[in-house]
Motif scaffolding. Sequence first.
Motif, short mmCIF file in Angstrom:
data_model
loop_
_atom_site.label_atom_id
_atom_site.label_comp_id
_atom_site.label_asym_id
_atom_site.label_seq_id
_atom_site.Cartn_x
_atom_site.Cartn_y
_atom_site.Cartn_z
N GLN A 598 1.02 -1.26 -0.15
CA GLN A 598 -0.04 -0.08 0.05
C GLN A 598 0.82 1.34 0.03
O GLN A 598 0.65 2.15 -0.73
CB GLN A 598 -0.95 0.02 1.18
N ASN A 599 1.99 1.18 0.59
CA ASN A 599 2.66 2.38 0.80
C ASN A 599 3.37 2.61 -0.47
O ASN A 599 3.70 3.74 -0.76
CB ASN A 599 3.98 2.29 2.21
N TRP A 600 4.02 1.62 -1.12
CA TRP A 600 4.62 1.54 -2.46
C TRP A 600 3.68 2.15 -3.50
O TRP A 600 4.22 2.96 -4.24
CB TRP A 600 5.21 0.24 -2.71
N ALA A 601 2.49 1.79 -3.43
CA ALA A 601 1.57 2.06 -4.50
C ALA A 601 0.93 3.85 -4.14
O ALA A 601 0.73 4.36 -5.25
CB ALA A 601 0.34 1.09 -4.28
N HIS A 602 1.20 4.01 -3.16
CA HIS A 602 0.55 5.45 -2.90
C HIS A 602 1.68 6.57 -2.76
O HIS A 602 1.54 7.64 -2.68
CB HIS A 602 -0.20 5.68 -1.81
N LEU A 633 0.02 -13.73 -3.76
CA LEU A 633 -0.06 -13.36 -5.21
C LEU A 633 -1.27 -12.37 -5.46
O LEU A 633 -1.10 -11.54 -6.15
CB LEU A 633 -0.40 -14.68 -6.03
N VAL A 634 -2.42 -12.55 -4.81
CA VAL A 634 -3.44 -11.63 -5.01
C VAL A 634 -3.11 -10.17 -4.37
O VAL A 634 -3.58 -9.23 -5.07
CB VAL A 634 -4.83 -12.28 -4.12
N LEU A 635 -2.32 -10.18 -3.34
CA LEU A 635 -2.08 -8.89 -2.83
C LEU A 635 -1.17 -7.98 -3.84
O LEU A 635 -1.12 -6.92 -3.94
CB LEU A 635 -1.16 -8.91 -1.58
N CYS A 636 -0.36 -8.80 -4.37
CA CYS A 636 0.75 -8.16 -5.59
C CYS A 636 -0.04 -7.75 -6.62
O CYS A 636 0.11 -6.62 -7.18
CB CYS A 636 1.96 -9.16 -5.88
N GLN A 637 -0.89 -8.66 -7.13
CA GLN A 637 -1.91 -8.37 -8.27
C GLN A 637 -2.72 -7.10 -7.91
O GLN A 637 -2.98 -6.34 -8.87
CB GLN A 637 -2.50 -9.56 -8.78
N MET A 638 -3.34 -7.12 -6.67
CA MET A 638 -4.23 -5.86 -6.36
C MET A 638 -3.45 -4.53 -6.23
O MET A 638 -3.81 -3.65 -7.11
CB MET A 638 -4.78 -6.12 -5.11
N HIS A 639 -2.22 -4.77 -6.08
CA HIS A 639 -1.24 -3.37 -6.03
C HIS A 639 -0.37 -3.35 -7.26
O HIS A 639 0.44 -2.42 -7.45
CB HIS A 639 -0.42 -3.31 -4.69
N ASN A 640 -0.73 -4.05 -8.28
CA ASN A 640 0.03 -3.98 -9.60
C ASN A 640 1.60 -4.14 -9.21
O ASN A 640 2.42 -3.24 -9.93
CB ASN A 640 -0.30 -2.85 -10.34
N PHE A 641 1.90 -4.98 -8.27
CA PHE A 641 3.46 -4.97 -7.97
C PHE A 641 3.94 -6.16 -9.06
O PHE A 641 3.99 -7.29 -8.73
CB PHE A 641 3.42 -5.50 -6.56
N LYS A 642 4.59 -5.76 -10.18
CA LYS A 642 4.79 -6.46 -11.36
C LYS A 642 6.01 -7.54 -10.78
O LYS A 642 5.86 -8.72 -11.08
CB LYS A 642 5.35 -6.03 -12.66
N ASP A 643 7.02 -7.07 -10.24
CA ASP A 643 8.14 -7.90 -9.80
C ASP A 643 7.69 -8.89 -8.72
O ASP A 643 8.27 -9.91 -8.88
CB ASP A 643 9.33 -6.88 -9.37
N GLY A 644 6.93 -8.69 -7.96
CA GLY A 644 6.23 -9.45 -6.84
C GLY A 644 5.62 -10.41 -7.67
O GLY A 644 5.63 -11.70 -7.20
N VAL A 645 4.68 -10.09 -8.51
CA VAL A 645 3.90 -11.30 -9.38
C VAL A 645 4.76 -12.14 -10.21
O VAL A 645 4.50 -13.37 -9.85
CB VAL A 645 2.77 -10.37 -10.25
N LEU A 646 5.65 -11.60 -10.88
CA LEU A 646 6.54 -12.60 -11.57
C LEU A 646 7.55 -13.52 -10.66
O LEU A 646 7.78 -14.50 -11.15
CB LEU A 646 7.49 -11.70 -12.50
N TYR A 647 7.93 -13.01 -9.46
CA TYR A 647 8.62 -13.76 -8.43
C TYR A 647 7.62 -14.92 -8.03
O TYR A 647 8.31 -15.82 -7.71
CB TYR A 647 9.30 -12.89 -7.53
N LEU A 648 6.67 -14.49 -7.64
CA LEU A 648 5.85 -15.58 -7.24
C LEU A 648 5.40 -16.62 -8.30
O LEU A 648 5.34 -17.87 -7.73
CB LEU A 648 4.42 -15.05 -6.47
N TYR A 649 5.06 -16.23 -9.45
CA TYR A 649 4.88 -17.23 -10.58
C TYR A 649 6.19 -18.14 -10.64
O TYR A 649 5.95 -19.51 -10.90
CB TYR A 649 4.80 -16.37 -11.85
#
Length: 854
Positions: A598-602, A633-649
């Motif tokens: 949240q802090n990163w997104a805002h 994964l849902v948290l990263c997708q909600m906040h559009n955290f791409k690097d996190g999504v790819l890491y989790l994939y």
Amino acid sequence: LLPPVRLCGDGRCGLVTPFVCLNGDLHMEGQIWFLPRSLQLSSFQAYKLRVTHLYQLKQHSILVSVGEDEEGINPLVKVWNLEKRDGGNPLCTRIFPAIPGNKPTVVSCLTVHENLNFMAIGFADGSVVLTKGDITRDRHSKTQVLHEGSYPVTGLAFRQSGKTTHLFVVTTENIQSYTLSVKDYPHLELDTHGCGLRCSSLSDPSQDLQFIVAGNECVYLYQPDERGPCFAFEGQKLIVHWYRGYLVVVSKDRKTSPKSEFGNEAQNADKQVLNIYDLCNKFIAYSSIFDDIVDVLAEWGSLYVLTRDGKIHVLQEKDTQTKLEACKLMLFRKNLFEMAINLAKSHHLDSDGLSEIFRQYGDHLYNKGNHDGAIQQYIRTIGKLEPSYVIRKFLDAQRIHNLTAYLQTLHLQSLANADHTTLLLNCYTKLKDSSKLEEFIKTSESEVHFDVETAIKVLRQAGYYSHAVYLAEKHAHHEWYLKIQLEDIKNYQEALCYIGKLPFEQAESNMKRYGKILMHHVPNETTELLKILCTDYRPSGGSEGLGMLEGKRANSEEFIPVFANNSRELKAFLEHMTEVQADSPQGVYDTLLELRLQNWAHERDEQIKEKLHSEALTLLKSGRFKTVFDKALVLCQMHNFKDGVLYLYEQGKLFQQIMHYHMQNEQYKKVIEVCELYGDQEACLWEQALGYFARKEEDCKEYIAAVLKHIENKNLMPPLLVVQTLAHNSTATLSVIKDYLVNKLQKQTRQIEQDEQRIQKYREETTRIRQEIEELKASPKIFQKTKCSICTSALELPSVHFLCGHSFHQHCFESYSESDAECPTCLPENRKVMDMIRAQEQKRDLHDQFQHQV
């Protein structure tokens, strides 16, 4: 009233147990008579002339007499043992002259100590002779003159107090006390007036063994060292006697005399009056008129009155309950409640009876308007009388002081219930008596018992918050303490400190209950306490004991809701927990990840955003989200955290999702890189990449060629399927796949040639094997081997030959063979063939695998 019995008329005799009398009128001089309860007279000759004095001990069967055996003033003292007999008469154990020396005088009184070690004889000339030692034997006793005076001795009495023995001596003009337990027998003059014969007596322990002396105006009581109280009883005293706590006085009274209970109304004003006084309660228990009383005697539980006309009258005391009921009715009618109370106490009335008297006395005072006096009497009924009886009378506001006094005593005696506590505290608050209120609540629990929770509620309702807080803290009512501090006083800091002093379980529960309020008003301090509570908690006051080696810790995940509106403090709390406790609950890491995302997104500042990006990715790579992969994964997708999504994939081996992610973002190079990285683990990635590029309308020949090259090398797709896939791309021409098709056809041509050669080889081999089989069936087999196939040495018998042409020494065969039926040399090759056959037979029934291959 007993029937009259004719007895002696000599007033000098003392009648004791059993009744002993002297004969002066029946012409039987010197005899002692016995009158038992059956009233059957008996006697024996004690003296030759006359008997003048008798003294019967109460605790011994010893009778002491004074009498005369010859004419003249020479009285003799004789000691008789009534239990022993001498010729049918009591045994006389001792005889000695009463007068020491030759001084002639008359014996006036006699007394003996119950311990048989003292005997005192009083004389008309004022002297007193004391015999010390065993009075029953001559050689064990010593006689001496104790007292000399000018006035006749009229009374003697021994008083024993502990180890101290006193002798009271009364004459017609004075009263003295001798201390016999001290050497030289010191004496003290108690008073300068005396009494007549038989006008003195010794009381019982109920009156502290006081010496009673009856004068014409008053009756005086004496201690060995001082004069006690006196009672104004008018009339000339003739006889004084003490009986069971009563003072019996026979006197002449020239006033109007009461009606006699033993005859007609008195006509002569000089008749004698018998009064029985209760000195403790100060009232006359009995009064009657008699004609010429000789003596009053106590025996067999009754009083006997001997009159000159030869009659004995008996006075029997009524039982305690009857006396009390009669006295109470009389005293109540006269409103003499204090006297009724004293009477009841002196007769040891039970507490229920006393309580009823106190109640009636209280009612009397209440009806008269004396509320202060009434409440004092009602207080004495506590424990017996129902408190509501009293409370209802004093509920009026003007009598609140009386009600308060009653309720205070009720609490002091630990008989108050919750309603009484409520009422008392309301009284204090209505009176605004803070000092009394404080004194009440601060009294130790051993002195005053009351319902603490009720007291707290009342004080809180009345606005006495400091008093309520004091009680809650003193009696460990933690919930009430915190409720008052937080809701009424608003002292959040003090409440937080108090929680920090509580035992672990109570601190944990109260932080869950009040954590949000505290976090809203004192966020920093609350966060610090929660950090301690969830790591290594020890009460700041040491209330859990000094022997506790380890601190306890709470589940940090359960306190996350406390930080609902305080994200900054929540982040600090969660980061602290992850640092000091690597095994923190999963919810801590999940919440911390969500906060960081949240802090990163805002965040708008690029430098700070980069730092937050790094922190979030580091947390993801900590390995704490393996069990909650989908949630992260849902948290990263909600906040559009791409690097996190790819890491989790990548961690979840979701290679197709990685590729689709790059495809959605049209990152062609990334698509090729994913295929190169993970194509060996999931071959279909290349096929999906080819289909993706085939659907693109823009020029993707470079990427298609790279994909086709890899497909060709790995033989991932049939050429026809490749052609069909690329047919969807309108920009892809035949030149794109020309090289692919040429190379594919060449490879297939070479493969066909190799297959044809292998087929030909297999046919020739089959023909040869068939010929060998036929030869083996039709012609003999000649073994011509001269060397062992194992050790290559010359064959020697015994040897083993196989149809395959191999020969072995028997010992070599036995050493190397695994089966007697198989050639050791051909066995490996044969096994390969057999395994292939078995595998083909097993796969024959695997329809699913067959379908998949098709």
